[in-house]
Each structure stands twice: as C-alpha cells, then as structure tokens.
Design an enzyme around this catalytic site. Structure first.
Site, PDB file in Angstrom:
ATOM      1  N   HIS B  27       0.814  -1.220   0.000  1.00 19.68           N
ATOM      2  CA  HIS B  27       0.000   0.000   0.000  1.00 19.68           C
ATOM      3  C   HIS B  27       0.848   1.270   0.000  1.00 19.68           C
ATOM      4  O   HIS B  27       0.399   2.322  -0.432  1.00 19.68           O
ATOM      5  CB  HIS B  27      -0.958   0.004   1.197  1.00 19.68           C
ATOM      6  CG  HIS B  27      -0.269  -0.021   2.517  1.00 19.68           C
ATOM      7  ND1 HIS B  27       0.162  -1.189   3.093  1.00 19.68           N
ATOM      8  CD2 HIS B  27       0.071   0.968   3.359  1.00 19.68           C
ATOM      9  CE1 HIS B  27       0.723  -0.901   4.243  1.00 19.68           C
ATOM     10  NE2 HIS B  27       0.695   0.387   4.428  1.00 19.68           N
ATOM     11  N   ASP B  30       1.223   2.763  -3.329  1.00 15.86           N
ATOM     12  CA  ASP B  30       0.053   3.466  -3.864  1.00 15.86           C
ATOM     13  C   ASP B  30      -0.247   4.745  -3.090  1.00 15.86           C
ATOM     14  O   ASP B  30      -1.049   5.558  -3.511  1.00 15.86           O
ATOM     15  CB  ASP B  30      -1.185   2.561  -3.809  1.00 15.86           C
ATOM     16  CG  ASP B  30      -0.996   1.296  -4.631  1.00 15.86           C
ATOM     17  OD1 ASP B  30      -0.403   1.395  -5.719  1.00 15.86           O
ATOM     18  OD2 ASP B  30      -1.422   0.221  -4.180  1.00 15.86           O
ATOM     19  N   HIS B  31       0.368   4.869  -1.956  1.00  9.64           N
ATOM     20  CA  HIS B  31       0.022   5.977  -1.052  1.00  9.64           C
ATOM     21  C   HIS B  31       1.298   6.713  -0.653  1.00  9.64           C
ATOM     22  O   HIS B  31       1.891   6.395   0.372  1.00  9.64           O
ATOM     23  CB  HIS B  31      -0.698   5.435   0.182  1.00  9.64           C
ATOM     24  CG  HIS B  31      -1.333   6.480   1.034  1.00  9.64           C
ATOM     25  ND1 HIS B  31      -0.678   7.127   2.046  1.00  9.64           N
ATOM     26  CD2 HIS B  31      -2.586   6.997   1.031  1.00  9.64           C
ATOM     27  CE1 HIS B  31      -1.481   7.983   2.653  1.00  9.64           C
ATOM     28  NE2 HIS B  31      -2.640   7.925   2.049  1.00  9.64           N
ATOM     29  N   PHE B  32       1.813   7.628  -1.520  1.00 10.34           N
ATOM     30  CA  PHE B  32       1.218   8.040  -2.777  1.00 10.34           C
ATOM     31  C   PHE B  32       2.203   7.732  -3.899  1.00 10.34           C
ATOM     32  O   PHE B  32       3.409   7.901  -3.710  1.00 10.34           O
ATOM     33  CB  PHE B  32       0.926   9.542  -2.751  1.00 10.34           C
ATOM     34  CG  PHE B  32      -0.078   9.940  -1.709  1.00 10.34           C
ATOM     35  CD1 PHE B  32      -1.438   9.893  -1.986  1.00 10.34           C
ATOM     36  CD2 PHE B  32       0.335  10.354  -0.446  1.00 10.34           C
ATOM     37  CE1 PHE B  32      -2.368  10.282  -1.026  1.00 10.34           C
ATOM     38  CE2 PHE B  32      -0.598  10.731   0.511  1.00 10.34           C
ATOM     39  CZ  PHE B  32      -1.946  10.699   0.235  1.00 10.34           C
ATOM     40  N   ILE B  49       3.930   6.959   2.361  1.00 13.23           N
ATOM     41  CA  ILE B  49       3.660   7.208   3.785  1.00 13.23           C
ATOM     42  C   ILE B  49       2.521   6.308   4.252  1.00 13.23           C
ATOM     43  O   ILE B  49       1.633   5.954   3.482  1.00 13.23           O
ATOM     44  CB  ILE B  49       3.289   8.685   4.073  1.00 13.23           C
ATOM     45  CG1 ILE B  49       2.148   9.152   3.158  1.00 13.23           C
ATOM     46  CG2 ILE B  49       4.497   9.568   3.952  1.00 13.23           C
ATOM     47  CD1 ILE B  49       1.617  10.519   3.512  1.00 13.23           C
TER      48      ILE B  49
END
Lengths: 128, 220
Positions: B27, B30-32, B49
């Site tokens: 994740h 994807d973040h960010f 983050i």
C-alpha cells in the site's frame, strides 16, 4: 450540585460525544433526533457521564433497551400500555406524557431529551 | 494485522504495541505514487507514507486486544466509534510506530480507550514540510561538504527515539451485549488467526492455547 451546573456538565459531555455546537444542546433537544445520536453514542455518553460525575451507570439505565423489539412493549407499531408502564418504572427521569398521547413507535426517540438526561444525573447524584 | 508485536501489557490498564513501516508493504507504493506528466516527466515524486486510516486501525487493534484480554477474549470486541483522532506527522518506510492504548472506562457493554501514537524516525524519513529522504539529505550535505555533525534531524534531538505524533480516542463495544439484541455466532470471530498469531508471538498466548483459553499464556 445545582441543576444548572449539572446541565452545563451534561452539555459539555454531549458536545464532546456528539460533535454538536453548544447552542444546539438545549433542555428540550432530543438526544437522538435533534442531536443526531446513534445507539453506540449512548455507550460513549455513559462513559463520559461516569467520568464527569463519578458514578457508575448500568447498561440500559439511561434509556431502557429492547423496548422496540419486545412484542409485549410494542404492538401494531405503537407502544403498549405495558410498554409505557415499563418506561415509567425503569426510566423515571424520562417524561412519557407525549408518548402516552401519541404512542407511535417512531415517537419513542423523541422522549429522550437533554432535560431527561439532566434529571437522570440529578437522580443518580441524589441517590448517592 | 496492522501491528507487529505486543511489547507491554498491563491487564485491564494498558497495552503497548509496535508497527514497523516497510517499503515492502504494497500500500505504500500506492500511497502516494508518483505523478507523471503527459510528457513523461515526473511532476511529483512518489511519497510513500503510512495512511492515517491504517494508523487508526493499528491503534484500534492495540486497544481491541487490551479490551479483549480484559475478559479473557470471551467478548467479541468491535470498534464502535473513533471519538477523536489527531496526527501531527507522517510515517514513512523505516519508521516505527508505537501505539499505547489505555482503558479509560470499562463496562459489560464495552470500553473507552485513550490512545497515544509515537513515532521513531531513525532514518529521518518523512517530515510535514515535504518528503525528503535521509539519503537525499546526506547527498546534499556531502555535495556542499557540510560536516556530518550537522544539526540533528529529529526535532527532539533524539535520533531513533520516540516522539508523540498523535492521540486517538476509541469506543469499543461488546458485540453480544448490543442494544439492538441482535444475536451473533457463538465463536469469537473477531479475534481470528492473525490476532492469535500475534498474541502467541508476543507471548500473550501460550503455545497451543487459543482465544478464550489464555491460562497458559504470559504477559510480554
């Protein structure tokens, strides 16, 4: 403790628990409809009242539970006489006159007001 | 699971857990992710983050274990309400989060928990004023030949120490004692395999013992 002092502390609890503005918390405001409380908020409000006033609250003591799902308490979409009597007995801090006049089930949420909550706290403190 | 280990447990009072933030976690990619312009140029570099929502989940798991442990995991403990959540800094790869959950109130119906989130930032990872990785900072320092004893990266001056970055207030409900009177399956589906593994590896549950059978366990 004076009633207006209790009211101010109860107001503080409701503002914190329900994220409402000070001026929304009036004695006549209903906890569920006007202030937008959900059932789980009652747990939060109960914990905060315990901390604010230093007493213990039993489950269902502030507002009787299971009323609407009990066929003896509710029939044909209306609170029965037995249901009204149960509310009077188990929740003497709640004024049920309005429900007696209009016992439709949806009106149950209207009888639990800020004023009723203040009376509840007052009764608890007097009984201590 | 959004916590890696329970490091301290005082039954019915406090539980401390840690979470290591890693770039291996999908994740974070994807973040960010990076923003690339139409011409293929990087408009903004990737900013990995830990999502704040997952930090709240980590605290919820920390508090949930504390509340569940209080009744020997017999109750189905669910997060009912996030009363408050404030986070002042972000956590990036290499950081360690430390969650401390303390029971404020406990009743047969549930519990209220006050949580503190701390961050250990040994790599000087993400700051609020933008994403500047430590390696990048070192590179810049070397290019201008600044001494390595330049001012400490950590605001507290304690490299690798923990700083408080947030507070989270939670309400947990014991599912079987809900006001609606709804009935749920008898087995405790809340504390599933992930929780059991965590509790065993942390020493809260003994080998071979299960949820609701804490007798042979020990406190970490």
């Amino acid at each position: 403790m004076q009633r207006d002092e209790i009211f101010e502390k109860v107001k503080g609890v409701l503002v914190e628990a329900l994220a409402v503005d000070d001026d929304e918390v009036t004695p006549d405001a209903t906890i569920f409809n006007d202030l937008g409380a959900e059932s789980i908020d009652m747990l939060d409000i109960g914990f905060q009242l315990e901390q604010a006033f230093g007493f213990k609250i039993e489950q269902g003591e502030m507002f009787p539970e299971g009323v609407t799902s009990d066929p003896e308490m509710v029939a044909d979409g209306k609170v029965t006489d037995k249901g009204i009597a149960m509310l009077k007995e188990r929740a003497p801090h709640i004024k049920v006159a309005a429900l007696e006049a209009d016992p439709r089930l949806e009106k149950v949420r209207d009888i639990f007001t800020v004023d009723a909550l203040v009376t509840f706290v007052e009764n608890k403190l007097n009984a201590a | 699971m959004w916590i890696d280990r329970v490091v301290e447990l005082i039954p019915r009072e406090r539980l401390v857990a840690i979470k290591n933030v890693s770039l291996a976690e999908e994740h974070l990619h994807d973040h960010f992710e990076a923003v690339v312009g139409d011409d293929g140029s990087v408009v903004r570099s990737a900013l990995p983050i830990m999502p704040a929502s997952l930090i709240i989940e980590g605290m919820a798991q920390t508090g949930g274990i504390l509340v569940g442990h209080a009744e020997d995991f017999r109750e189905k403990v669910i997060l009912a309400k996030v009363s408050k959540a404030e986070l002042s800094r972000e956590a990036g790869p290499g950081c360690q989060l430390r969650y401390t959950a303390e029971i404020k109130s406990f009743s047969p119906a549930g519990a209220s928990v006050s949580g503190t989130v701390e961050l250990s930032d040994p790599a000087g990872c993400v700051k609020n004023d933008g994403c500047r990785g430590d390696a990048q900072l070192l590179h810049e320092k070397e290019s201008v030949e600044k001494p390595k004893t330049a001012s400490p990266r950590h605001p507290s001056g304690e490299s690798g120490g923990f700083e408080v970055i947030g507070t989270i207030e939670l309400i947990f409900s014991h599912l079987d004692r809900n006001m609606a009177g709804v009935e749920y399956p008898e087995h405790n589906f809340v504390f599933g395999e992930g929780f059991k593994t965590l509790l065993r590896t942390s020493g809260v549950l003994g080998e071979g013992s299960g949820i609701g059978d804490r007798g042979s366990g020990k406190e970490p």
